[in-house]
Design an enzyme around this catalytic site. Structure first.
Site, mmCIF file in Angstrom:
data_model
loop_
_atom_site.group_PDB
_atom_site.id
_atom_site.type_symbol
_atom_site.label_atom_id
_atom_site.label_comp_id
_atom_site.label_asym_id
_atom_site.label_seq_id
_atom_site.Cartn_x
_atom_site.Cartn_y
_atom_site.Cartn_z
ATOM 1 N N GLU A 1 62.794 2.664 42.457
ATOM 2 C CA GLU A 1 61.408 2.390 42.056
ATOM 3 C C GLU A 1 61.026 3.299 40.873
ATOM 4 O O GLU A 1 60.423 2.860 39.908
ATOM 5 C CB GLU A 1 60.533 2.684 43.280
ATOM 6 C CG GLU A 1 59.091 2.305 43.169
ATOM 7 C CD GLU A 1 58.330 2.688 44.444
ATOM 8 O OE1 GLU A 1 58.916 3.279 45.369
ATOM 9 O OE2 GLU A 1 57.117 2.396 44.496
ATOM 10 N N ASP B 1 48.804 4.319 41.049
ATOM 11 C CA ASP B 1 48.308 5.062 42.218
ATOM 12 C C ASP B 1 47.837 6.510 42.025
ATOM 13 O O ASP B 1 46.658 6.767 41.934
ATOM 14 C CB ASP B 1 49.362 5.033 43.324
ATOM 15 C CG ASP B 1 49.592 3.633 43.858
ATOM 16 O OD1 ASP B 1 49.507 2.670 43.080
ATOM 17 O OD2 ASP B 1 49.869 3.484 45.058
HETATM 18 C C1 9WN Z 1 49.827 0.059 46.471
HETATM 19 C C2 9WN Z 1 54.472 -2.371 44.596
HETATM 20 C C3 9WN Z 1 53.379 -1.405 44.196
HETATM 21 C C4 9WN Z 1 53.197 -1.317 42.673
HETATM 22 C C5 9WN Z 1 52.267 -0.187 42.279
HETATM 23 C C6 9WN Z 1 52.765 1.102 42.920
HETATM 24 C C7 9WN Z 1 52.848 0.942 44.431
HETATM 25 C C8 9WN Z 1 51.301 0.404 46.332
HETATM 26 C C9 9WN Z 1 51.610 1.528 47.307
HETATM 27 O O1 9WN Z 1 53.704 -0.132 44.759
HETATM 28 O O2 9WN Z 1 51.539 0.746 44.947
HETATM 29 O O3 9WN Z 1 49.562 -1.099 45.772
HETATM 30 O O4 9WN Z 1 51.580 1.246 48.518
HETATM 31 O O5 9WN Z 1 51.835 2.668 46.890
HETATM 32 O O6 9WN Z 1 51.975 2.183 42.563
HETATM 33 O O7 9WN Z 1 52.210 -0.073 40.878
HETATM 34 O O8 9WN Z 1 52.709 -2.521 42.185
HETATM 35 O O9 9WN Z 1 55.673 -2.051 43.956
#
Ligand code: 9WN
Length: 450
Positions: A420, A184
């Site tokens: 996370e 992100d």
């Molecule tokens: C957007 C789910 C995901 C990971 C990504 C992380 C985060 C999402 C968000 O969460 O992204 O896809 O809403 O921020 O950056 O790597 O897969 O855990």
């Protein structure tokens, strides 16, 4: 003060990790996190399947098959498969904002998907499931054999999409379209993001900052507007790769994506026998693998020893120190000179050798980088899954380093549990505290054969 023996701490960690997967289990697939991410995410589910393999092998296989049931007809594996039973508004952007059905390749009925993809960890997960099952033998091995056979053609189509659509000139360097393709708000994208001019954006309400109260741990509002503007542009292109490649402001030749694809292609080759794949398919995978490795070598910055992403709009390398700079370590078959350069950078005070680190783990952004922010998402914190990928790549070629990384990761997880991500200096757990993929990699690191 009594000390708790390490084995008890680890047994407890494994038990609690399995409980997180069960808690987030939606029946055949796993929410990436219970509140923050209530759908199935692509690369999360690959790690999650690796974790489930320690608990319930059939469930591990089901996890992957559910994700791939939403694979697009052009081979792309979407980054989110939306749960039709989760109330609209639980996560933003939801399936209506994505309108992925605008693409003729996307599923036209629920479950709907997003219109992007994420790093292809899936073949690595299939290989791990196979390996765990072989260790057990009997019915488990048969179950895993059937899984490999069902998954192989889907994985092949997925890798072919990346090889052909994300790298149409066959350079080996795979192009990413959006920060949401995995990392992100990494500073890797800053220079490209700054150029994006946001047009008429339909109104929206962020949900992430309602779950993570400290917005300093999440992407900024400016970033969010740009993420959503890119989605508008993708929709206008009907998610057509040819249109996107021609006229779209976020195109980055991505060294991390390229390295993960190389490792995944190597895994696919190793399970090709089990799948009974014909020689022509193996040759095709070998070609992708050779191309990817050569491309990674070409991105090496000799001065820093880092592999650098390429801004496709200018052809310029993007100079910033993040874990992606040592991406060759994800692929045990990387060129040895390239690996040696990456190892020097990996050990340096820019990355795992910084004296302020609470544990010697790979941070998302180097501690000496001007962009480093210790609590902000991909701009500094340690992500356990990322460390798992590097550890996995180091195992066959640098076993001592791999063992040290695993030991440090387990020490960290005993403290941060299933966060996370966490502050690399204080070790404070951040983001979601019940993150499925963190629990999953804990289970794998604690597996008897590791
Ligand atoms: C957007 C789910 C995901 C990971 C990504 C992380 C985060 C999402 C968000 O969460 O992204 O896809 O809403 O921020 O950056 O790597 O897969 O855990």
């Amino acid at each position: 003060m009594t000390t708790i023996p390490a084995e008890r701490v680890r047994a407890d960690l494994a038990e609690k990790a399995a409980a997180v997967l069960r808690h987030n289990d939606a029946g055949g697939w796993t929410k990436a996190a219970p509140a923050l991410y209530p759908h199935q995410w692509s690369w999360d589910s690959a790690f999650v399947a690796i974790g489930w393999a320690q608990v319930d092998l059939a469930r591990a296989a089901a996890e992957q098959e559910r994700l791939f049931s939403a694979q697009w007809a052009n081979g792309m594996v979407p980054h989110i498969v939306f749960d039709p039973a989760t109330p609209a508004g639980a996560y933003f952007p939801d399936h209506t904002r994505w309108a992925s059905w605008l693409s003729p390749h996307a599923p036209q009925t629920a479950p709907f998907t997003s219109g992007l993809c994420q790093p292809p960890v899936h073949a690595i997960a299939v290989e791990r499931i196979w390996e765990v099952a072989c260790g057990r033998g009997g019915a488990d091995a048969e179950l895993a054999r059937a899984h490999v056979r069902r998954m192989f053609p889907k994985l092949l189509a997925w890798h072919r999409y990346l090889a052909e659509q994300r790298d149409p000139d066959g350079t080996g360097l795979v192009t990413t379209y959006h920060p949401w393709e995995g990392i992100d708000n990494s500073p890797r994208w800053d220079v490209v993001m700054r150029r994006i001019e946001v047009g008429q954006l339909p109104p929206y309400t962020r949900r992430d900052t309602q779950h993570v109260a400290d917005s300093g741990q999440r992407p900024s509002q400016d970033d969010y507007d740009r993420y959503l503007w890119l989605v508008e542009l993708l929709k206008a292109a009907r998610y057509d790769d040819a249109v996107i490649r021609r006229d779209y402001p976020f195109l980055v030749g991505d060294v991390f994506l390229t390295a993960v694809l190389a490792a995944a292609n190597a895994a696919l080759l190793r399970i090709a026998d089990v799948a009974g794949a014909p020689a022509a398919e193996r040759d095709e995978i070998e070609r992708w693998l050779g191309r990817g490795r050569a491309a990674l070598a070409a991105t090496l910055d000799p001065e820093t020893g880092l592999t650098l992403d390429v801004d496709r709009a200018t052809g310029e390398p993007i100079r910033v120190t993040t874990f992606a700079g040592v991406a060759p370590l994800v692929d045990p078959g990387a060129d040895p000179a390239l690996r040696a350069a990456a190892l020097r950078a990996f050990d340096s005070a820019d990355l795992t050798g910084h004296p302020a680190l609470r544990w010697p783990l790979l941070p998302s952004t180097g501690l000496n980088a001007p962009q480093f922010q210790q609590r902000n998402y991909w701009r500094g914190p340690v992500w356990p899954v990322v460390n798992w990928l590097y550890w996995h790549g180091l195992c066959p070629v640098e076993p001592q380093r791999a063992a040290a990384l695993r030991a440090a990761a387990l020490d960290a997880l005993a403290v941060v549990r299933f966060a996370e991500y966490f502050d690399p200096i204080t070790g404070e757990p951040l983001g979601s505290h019940l993150q499925s993929w963190t629990a999953a990699v804990a289970l794998d690191w604690l597996a008897p054969d590791r």
